[in-house]
Design a protein around this motif. Structure first.
Motif, PDB file in Angstrom:
ATOM      1  N   ALA A   1     -36.424  41.314 -50.570  1.00 11.26           N
ATOM      2  CA  ALA A   1     -37.077  41.648 -51.837  1.00 11.26           C
ATOM      3  C   ALA A   1     -36.084  41.649 -52.991  1.00 11.26           C
ATOM      4  CB  ALA A   1     -37.752  43.015 -51.722  1.00 11.26           C
ATOM      5  N   ASP A   2     -34.779  41.701 -52.674  1.00 12.70           N
ATOM      6  CA  ASP A   2     -33.747  41.715 -53.714  1.00 12.70           C
ATOM      7  C   ASP A   2     -33.352  40.316 -54.161  1.00 12.70           C
ATOM      8  OD1 ASP A   2     -32.588  40.924 -51.363  1.00 12.70           O
ATOM      9  OD2 ASP A   2     -30.940  42.373 -51.408  1.00 12.70           O
ATOM     10  N   GLY A   3     -34.058  39.298 -53.635  1.00 11.94           N
ATOM     11  CA  GLY A   3     -33.757  37.928 -54.000  1.00 11.94           C
ATOM     12  C   GLY A   3     -32.689  37.285 -53.139  1.00 11.94           C
ATOM     13  N   GLU A   4     -32.076  38.088 -52.270  1.00 14.71           N
ATOM     14  CA  GLU A   4     -31.052  37.551 -51.375  1.00 14.71           C
ATOM     15  C   GLU A   4     -31.701  36.853 -50.188  1.00 14.71           C
ATOM     16  OE1 GLU A   4     -27.730  37.542 -51.681  1.00 14.71           O
ATOM     17  OE2 GLU A   4     -27.864  38.491 -53.653  1.00 14.71           O
ATOM     18  N   THR A   5     -30.973  35.908 -49.631  1.00 23.17           N
ATOM     19  CA  THR A   5     -31.417  35.196 -48.434  1.00 23.17           C
ATOM     20  C   THR A   5     -30.489  35.561 -47.279  1.00 23.17           C
ATOM     21  OG1 THR A   5     -32.278  33.347 -49.734  1.00 23.17           O
ATOM     22  CG2 THR A   5     -31.851  32.944 -47.398  1.00 23.17           C
ATOM     23  N   TYR A   6     -31.081  35.946 -46.157  1.00 27.37           N
ATOM     24  CA  TYR A   6     -30.301  36.374 -45.001  1.00 27.37           C
ATOM     25  C   TYR A   6     -30.524  35.389 -43.854  1.00 27.37           C
ATOM     26  CZ  TYR A   6     -30.369  40.638 -47.790  1.00 27.37           C
ATOM     27  OH  TYR A   6     -30.265  41.536 -48.823  1.00 27.37           O
ATOM     28  N   HIS A   7     -29.430  34.957 -43.238  1.00 28.46           N
ATOM     29  CA  HIS A   7     -29.495  33.984 -42.153  1.00 28.46           C
ATOM     30  C   HIS A   7     -29.134  34.667 -40.836  1.00 28.46           C
ATOM     31  CE1 HIS A   7     -29.808  30.710 -45.076  1.00 28.46           C
ATOM     32  NE2 HIS A   7     -28.837  31.324 -45.755  1.00 28.46           N
ATOM     33  N   PHE A   8     -29.972  34.433 -39.842  1.00 30.86           N
ATOM     34  CA  PHE A   8     -29.720  34.984 -38.511  1.00 30.86           C
ATOM     35  C   PHE A   8     -29.809  33.867 -37.485  1.00 30.86           C
ATOM     36  CE2 PHE A   8     -31.463  38.457 -41.059  1.00 30.86           C
ATOM     37  CZ  PHE A   8     -30.504  39.436 -40.853  1.00 30.86           C
ATOM     38  N   SER A   9     -28.749  33.713 -36.722  1.00 22.82           N
ATOM     39  CA  SER A   9     -28.738  32.677 -35.694  1.00 22.82           C
ATOM     40  C   SER A   9     -29.517  33.155 -34.472  1.00 22.82           C
ATOM     41  CB  SER A   9     -27.301  32.333 -35.298  1.00 22.82           C
ATOM     42  OG  SER A   9     -26.619  33.500 -34.828  1.00 22.82           O
ATOM     43  N   LYS A  10     -29.913  32.231 -33.642  1.00 23.24           N
ATOM     44  CA  LYS A  10     -30.666  32.548 -32.422  1.00 23.24           C
ATOM     45  C   LYS A  10     -29.916  33.616 -31.620  1.00 23.24           C
ATOM     46  CE  LYS A  10     -32.374  30.449 -28.135  1.00 23.24           C
ATOM     47  NZ  LYS A  10     -32.504  29.184 -27.363  1.00 23.24           N
TER      48      LYS A  10
ATOM     49  N   ILE B   1     -34.789  48.198 -46.299  1.00 21.98           N
ATOM     50  CA  ILE B   1     -34.868  46.923 -45.574  1.00 21.98           C
ATOM     51  C   ILE B   1     -33.754  45.987 -46.033  1.00 21.98           C
ATOM     52  CG2 ILE B   1     -36.239  44.812 -45.300  1.00 21.98           C
ATOM     53  CD1 ILE B   1     -38.749  46.685 -45.442  1.00 21.98           C
ATOM     54  N   ASN B   2     -33.602  45.859 -47.343  1.00 23.18           N
ATOM     55  CA  ASN B   2     -32.552  44.993 -47.883  1.00 23.18           C
ATOM     56  C   ASN B   2     -31.161  45.469 -47.464  1.00 23.18           C
ATOM     57  OD1 ASN B   2     -34.383  43.299 -49.229  1.00 23.18           O
ATOM     58  ND2 ASN B   2     -34.408  44.620 -51.024  1.00 23.18           N
TER      59      ASN B   2
END
Length: 345
Positions: free
Chosen positions: A291-300, A31-32
Motif C-alpha cells: 500500500a506504500d507504493g513499494e514492490t516486494y519480491h519473494f522467490s519460490k 503489513i508494509n
C-alpha cells in the motif's frame, strides 16, 4: 459510557473502544513494515477476522489439534475451582475472546456459585464478536447474575479503555480478572512481549485502585512430534485458516495483492525455543505490491511468517509472570499434563 455503543441484533451490549490514533493498530502500515522486514512477516491479526474465526474453529476440532480438547477438559473438571478465585461483584475481561465456545463453562460455574459478575469479551472482529456474545447469551439461557458485554478493539485499546476514567461502566468493584484462553498468550513474538502486555494491564488497573489477577491458559506440550502433527499444514483446515490471512490483506488493500494460487503454508517447531512458527510460502517467484507504493519480491520458498505459538511450560510461565511483576499462585492441568491454566496475582 465505556466507549461508543454499537447497535446490534444480539441480546448484549457491544462497545467500540478503539482508540483512533492512540494505540489501534494500522494494519496496512503493519503489513508494509512486515513485508520489508528481514526476515519478512505479516501481522497475526490478519488471521482473526470473522472468516478467520470460522475457519479456526473448524481447524480446532480436527483430531490432532489437542489444545481445544485439553483446555475444555480442564474447564469441565475444574471450572468450580477456577470460578472460586473470581470475587462476586467484580469484572471479568476475556482477552481475544474468539468464538467463546469454552467460556460458557466458567460463566455457568460463576452463576452456580451465586456470583454477580460483569463479563467483557474483547475481540478485534466486530462481526465475530457480536455473533459470539449473542450465541453465548443464548447458551447460558438468559443469565441472571453474569452480565455479558462485548468490547471491539485490540489489546492496546483495552489497556487504554481501562486507563480512561470514563472507560468503564459505573460499577463498585475492587478486582478485575483478565481471562486469556486458547494459549493466545504465546502468540506474542517473545515471552518478554507477553510480560510487557501483562504489565500494561496490571498498571492500568492499579491506576484506578483495582486489584488485578490473570487466568491464563498455556500449552505445555514438549512432545515435538505431537506439536508438529497438531500444526501439520497438509491438514486442509489449517491451510484454509492460514491462507485466509492473505485474503484479508487483499480485502484491506482493495486489490488482489496476493494471488492465493501462488501460495501455500508450512510450519516448523523449534524445541530449543519451545516455539512453533507457521509461514506463508510462495510456490513460485512472486511480486507483491504494498500500500506504500513499494514492490516486494519473494522467490519460490521464501517464507513469510504468519503466526507463532509457544509451548510454554510452568517454568517459562513463571518467568513470564515474574517479569510482569506477578506471582503465579495456582495451576490446573489436564490429566496428561499437556495443558495448564494458571492464576497469577
Amino acid at each position: 459510557m465505556p466507549g461508543i455503543e454499537i447497535h446490534n441484533t444480539c441480546d448484549c451490549r457491544v462497545y467500540d473502544i478503539r482508540q483512533q490514533g492512540q494505540g489501534s493498530i494500522d494494519l496496512c502500515g503493519e503489513i508494509n513494515y512486515g513485508l520489508s522486514s528481514k526476515p519478512p512477516s505479516l501481522p497475526s491479526l490478519l488471521l482473526w477476522n470473522e472468516e478467520g474465526l470460522r475457519r479456526f474453529d473448524k481447524f480446532a476440532h480436527t483430531p490432532s489439534y489437542y489444545l481445544h480438547d485439553k483446555e475444555l477438559e480442564i474447564l469441565q473438571r475444574r471450572s468450580c475451582e477456577i470460578a472460586a478465585v473470581v470475587p462476586t461483584g467484580s469484572i471479568l475481561v476475556e482477552l481475544g475472546c474468539g468464538s467463546l465456545q469454552k467460556t460458557g463453562q466458567l460463566l455457568r460455574a460463576l452463576e452456580k456459585q451465586g456470583k454477580s459478575i460483569r463479563y467483557y469479551a474483547l475481540d478485534v472482529s466486530l462481526q465475530g464478536l457480536t455473533s459470539s456474545v449473542g450465541q453465548l447469551y443464548k447458551e447460558l439461557s438468559n443469565p441472571s447474575l453474569v452480565e455479558i458485554i462485548g468490547l471491539w478493539g485490540t489489546y492496546d485499546d483495552c489497556v487504554s479503555w481501562i486507563s480512561t476514567p470514563s472507560g468503564q461502566d459505573p460499577v463498585e468493584t475492587s478486582t478485575i480478572t483478565f481471562l486469556w484462553m486458547g494459549n493466545s498468550i504465546s502468540n506474542m513474538e517473545k515471552p518478554s512481549d507477553a510480560s510487557a502486555l501483562l504489565s500494561k494491564f496490571k498498571q492500568a488497573s492499579e491506576a484506578f485502585s483495582l486489584r488485578s489477577q490473570f487466568l491464563i491458559a498455556a500449552d505445555a506440550c514438549e512432545d515435538a512430534d505431537m506439536v508438529q502433527d497438531a500444526y501439520d499444514c497438509q491438514t486442509a483446515a489449517l491451510k484454509a485458516f492460514i491462507l485466509n490471512g492473505l485474503s484479508h490483506v487483499n480485502d484491506l488493500m482493495g486489490d488482489t495483492v496476493f494471488h492465493l494460487e501462488d501460495w501455500s503454508c508450512e510450519s516448523e517447531f523449534d524445541p530449543e525455543k519451545s516455539q512453533l512458527e507457521v509461514y506463508y510460502t510462495p510456490l513460485r517467484d512472486v511480486t507483491v505490491n504494498g500500500a506504500d507504493g513499494e514492490t516486494y519480491h519473494f522467490s519460490k520458498g521464501h517464507r513469510i511468517r504468519a503466526i507463532c505459538s509457544g509451548k510454554w511450560g510452568r517454568k517459562l510461565m513463571f518467568e513470564v509472570a515474574s517479569a510482569a511483576g506477578l506471582q503465579m499462585n495456582h495451576a490446573w492441568g489436564d490429566c496428561a499434563g499437556l495443558y495448564c491454566k494458571f492464576i497469577s496475582l
